[in-house]
Scaffold this active site. Structure first.
Site, PDB file in Angstrom:
ATOM      1  N   ASP A  69     -27.400  68.370  31.670  1.00  0.00           N
ATOM      2  CA  ASP A  69     -26.453  67.950  32.706  1.00  0.00           C
ATOM      3  C   ASP A  69     -26.768  66.505  33.077  1.00  0.00           C
ATOM      4  O   ASP A  69     -27.905  66.169  33.389  1.00  0.00           O
ATOM      5  CB  ASP A  69     -26.613  68.864  33.933  1.00  0.00           C
ATOM      6  CG  ASP A  69     -25.511  68.657  34.957  1.00  0.00           C
ATOM      7  OD1 ASP A  69     -24.866  69.636  35.332  1.00  0.00           O
ATOM      8  OD2 ASP A  69     -25.305  67.508  35.382  1.00  0.00           O
ATOM      9  N   ASP A  71     -19.766  66.586  31.720  1.00  0.00           N
ATOM     10  CA  ASP A  71     -21.160  66.098  31.721  1.00  0.00           C
ATOM     11  C   ASP A  71     -22.213  67.165  31.455  1.00  0.00           C
ATOM     12  O   ASP A  71     -23.386  66.888  31.643  1.00  0.00           O
ATOM     13  CB  ASP A  71     -21.457  65.346  33.025  1.00  0.00           C
ATOM     14  CG  ASP A  71     -21.960  66.243  34.147  1.00  0.00           C
ATOM     15  OD1 ASP A  71     -21.468  67.382  34.266  1.00  0.00           O
ATOM     16  OD2 ASP A  71     -22.847  65.789  34.885  1.00  0.00           O
ATOM     17  N   GLU A  72     -21.808  68.361  31.038  1.00  0.00           N
ATOM     18  CA  GLU A  72     -22.851  69.362  30.796  1.00  0.00           C
ATOM     19  C   GLU A  72     -22.477  70.301  29.665  1.00  0.00           C
ATOM     20  O   GLU A  72     -21.296  70.541  29.386  1.00  0.00           O
ATOM     21  CB  GLU A  72     -23.136  70.172  32.066  1.00  0.00           C
ATOM     22  CG  GLU A  72     -21.931  70.920  32.558  1.00  0.00           C
ATOM     23  CD  GLU A  72     -22.201  71.747  33.810  1.00  0.00           C
ATOM     24  OE1 GLU A  72     -23.192  72.491  33.838  1.00  0.00           O
ATOM     25  OE2 GLU A  72     -21.382  71.659  34.731  1.00  0.00           O
TER      26      GLU A  72
HETATM   27  P1  TTP Z   1     -22.000  67.606  38.503  1.00  0.00           P
HETATM   28  O1  TTP Z   1     -22.813  67.697  37.242  1.00  0.00           O
HETATM   29  O2  TTP Z   1     -21.866  68.824  39.333  1.00  0.00           O
HETATM   30  O3  TTP Z   1     -22.606  66.478  39.440  1.00  0.00           O
HETATM   31  P2  TTP Z   1     -23.204  65.057  39.080  1.00  0.00           P
HETATM   32  O4  TTP Z   1     -23.357  64.867  37.614  1.00  0.00           O
HETATM   33  O5  TTP Z   1     -22.394  64.007  39.763  1.00  0.00           O
HETATM   34  O6  TTP Z   1     -24.616  65.088  39.784  1.00  0.00           O
HETATM   35  P3  TTP Z   1     -25.919  65.944  39.387  1.00  0.00           P
HETATM   36  O7  TTP Z   1     -25.554  66.729  38.172  1.00  0.00           O
HETATM   37  O8  TTP Z   1     -26.985  64.924  39.122  1.00  0.00           O
HETATM   38  O9  TTP Z   1     -26.206  66.782  40.564  1.00  0.00           O
HETATM   39  O10 TTP Z   1     -20.551  67.111  38.158  1.00  0.00           O
HETATM   40  C1  TTP Z   1     -20.286  66.175  37.116  1.00  0.00           C
HETATM   41  C2  TTP Z   1     -19.128  65.270  37.512  1.00  0.00           C
HETATM   42  O11 TTP Z   1     -17.968  66.035  37.808  1.00  0.00           O
HETATM   43  C3  TTP Z   1     -19.417  64.457  38.740  1.00  0.00           C
HETATM   44  O12 TTP Z   1     -20.107  63.249  38.441  1.00  0.00           O
HETATM   45  C4  TTP Z   1     -18.053  64.243  39.293  1.00  0.00           C
HETATM   46  C5  TTP Z   1     -17.254  65.463  38.885  1.00  0.00           C
HETATM   47  N1  TTP Z   1     -17.124  66.392  40.012  1.00  0.00           N
HETATM   48  C6  TTP Z   1     -15.990  66.317  40.821  1.00  0.00           C
HETATM   49  O13 TTP Z   1     -15.115  65.497  40.568  1.00  0.00           O
HETATM   50  N2  TTP Z   1     -15.879  67.161  41.887  1.00  0.00           N
HETATM   51  C7  TTP Z   1     -16.847  68.078  42.210  1.00  0.00           C
HETATM   52  O14 TTP Z   1     -16.713  68.812  43.201  1.00  0.00           O
HETATM   53  C8  TTP Z   1     -18.002  68.148  41.376  1.00  0.00           C
HETATM   54  C9  TTP Z   1     -19.099  69.144  41.700  1.00  0.00           C
HETATM   55  C10 TTP Z   1     -18.099  67.304  40.296  1.00  0.00           C
HETATM   56 MG    MG Z   2     -24.242  66.356  36.463  1.00  0.00          MG
END
Ligand code: TTP
Ligand code: MG
Length: 357
Positions: free
Chosen positions: A11, A106-107
């Site tokens: 992730d 992103d994951e």
């Molecule tokens: P995440 O992987 O949940 O969050 P992140 O990568 O920003 O942070 P981390 O993993 O380090 O905690 O989500 C990936 C992307 O998806 C995030 O950068 C933006 C988008 N996203 C949204 O647009 N709305 C949301 O509610 C979430 C959770 C994510």
């Molecule tokens: Mg993330």
């Protein structure tokens, strides 16, 4: 013996925000909030780790974020950029394993069971993947390694950012028992509230419940929660992009009819295919040679090998013979390619908990 799988969950760290910081050096080290900018309706997509210190997080109304972090840098998302970065990341994953299950931009889950041996731990594979992602995109990620999917996902979140965390049989119960119930995968806000009303606050409390009682309270999900409290979950990936063959081809600048030259190219291609197979510890049972003649007609010929092969010289040995079968002496060609298919994992070994350490 059924072998336990090795699953990695990767992730990206603060994905959108990190890309904005990468592309705008003046944003680095500062609170960056990506989202809808409208004060009345916008919500935060994500926030940089600097902004999270102020309490800003995904899905929060932008207006609330402004109150918590008035000096933050507020930017609109650039989805086209995020998508192209996502593609680069997926290419890195696919260079390690056929078995990739993307969950969002992103994951993803990767099944890397076949890459792990006594000399090569799952953790070292995860570190290599994170390093490759960084080299390609200049972005950091976190990884979780375990023997099923939900534990790998829990692990990747444990040491963010830039974390690499292993959940193995020796630490799984300690981790699960200490985990707040709202952090269990599959427990949303409503379930969390209900859990709390039943005095289930963490994994340990959940572990104390009988399956039948959980089913009575939560329906079918009760069984799944019962298993999750015990580290039991699926390790089967939903793979929608399985690459079943590895091939390389070259298009010549002009039509060519020089066997010696073409075979030299074919030999190089065979070695490139071999490198790719080797990297992912695969071997294949069918070799195909393809060529396109000057009039754009495609000809292919394939052959089954006696044993699964992966070495460049072996691939070329088959390709050499196939080439002579398919190539017409008087017909110049404009493209030559070689593919190995019917892939299988090269060798299984019995893994133990020590492979995780
Ligand atoms: P995440 O992987 O949940 O969050 P992140 O990568 O920003 O942070 P981390 O993993 O380090 O905690 O989500 C990936 C992307 O998806 C995030 O950068 C933006 C988008 N996203 C949204 O647009 N709305 C949301 O509610 C979430 C959770 C994510
Ligand atoms: Mg993330």
């Amino acid at each position: 013996m059924i072998m336990e799988k090795r699953i990695i969950h990767i992730d990206m760290d603060a994905f959108y925000a990190q890309i904005e910081q990468r592309d705008h050096p003046d944003y680095r080290g500062k609170p960056v909030i990506v989202g809808g900018r409208s004060q009345s309706r916008g919500v935060v997509a994500t926030a940089s780790y600097e902004a999270r210190k102020f309490g800003v997080h995904s899905a929060m109304p932008t207006r609330t974020a402004y109150k918590l972090c008035p000096d933050g840098i507020y930017v609109r998302p650039r989805f086209d950029v995020y998508k192209s970065v996502s593609k680069e990341i997926m290419d890195v994953f696919l260079s390690y394993s056929e078995l990739v299950e993307p969950l969002s931009l992103d994951e993803a889950y990767l099944d890397i069971t076949h890459l792990v041996s006594r000399e090569r731990t799952a953790k070292s594979v995860a570190l290599n993947i994170q390093r490759d992602i960084f080299e390609k995109t200049h972005l950091t990620s976190s990884s979780g390694i375990s023997y099923n999917k939900y534990l790998a996902k829990i692990a990747s979140g444990m040491n963010k950012p830039k974390g690499t965390t292993v959940i193995h049989h020796g630490n799984v119960m300690e981790i699960l028992k200490a985990m707040p119930i709202g952090k269990f995968p599959g427990v949303g806000r409503v379930t969390e509230e209900k859990m709390k009303s039943l005095k289930i606050f963490n994994g340990e409390d959940l572990h104390g419940w009988d399956e039948a009682d959980l089913v009575r309270e939560f329906g079918k999900r009760g069984s799944s929660l019962y298993r999750k409290a015990r580290g039991i979950g699926t390790s089967e990936l939903n793979v929608d992009r399985v690459r079943k063959s590895v091939g390389k081809e070259t298009t010549f600048d002009h039509d060519v009819n020089d066997d010696e030259y073409i075979l030299k190219v074919l030999e190089e291609l065979s070695h490139k295919v071999s490198e790719n197979l080797d990297r992912r510890q695969f071997a294949g049972r069918v070799v195909t040679v393809k060529l396109k003649t000057h009039d754009y007609k495609t000809h292919t010929k394939q052959m089954m090998t006696t044993n699964p092969i992966f070495k460049g010289d072996e691939i070329f040995h088959y390709a050499y013979n196939l080439y002579h079968e398919v190539k017409e002496p008087e017909e110049p060609i404009r493209l030559i390619g070689v593919t190995v298919s019917h892939l299988e994992e090269r060798s299984y070994r019995n893994l133990t908990i020590y492979d995780f350490l």
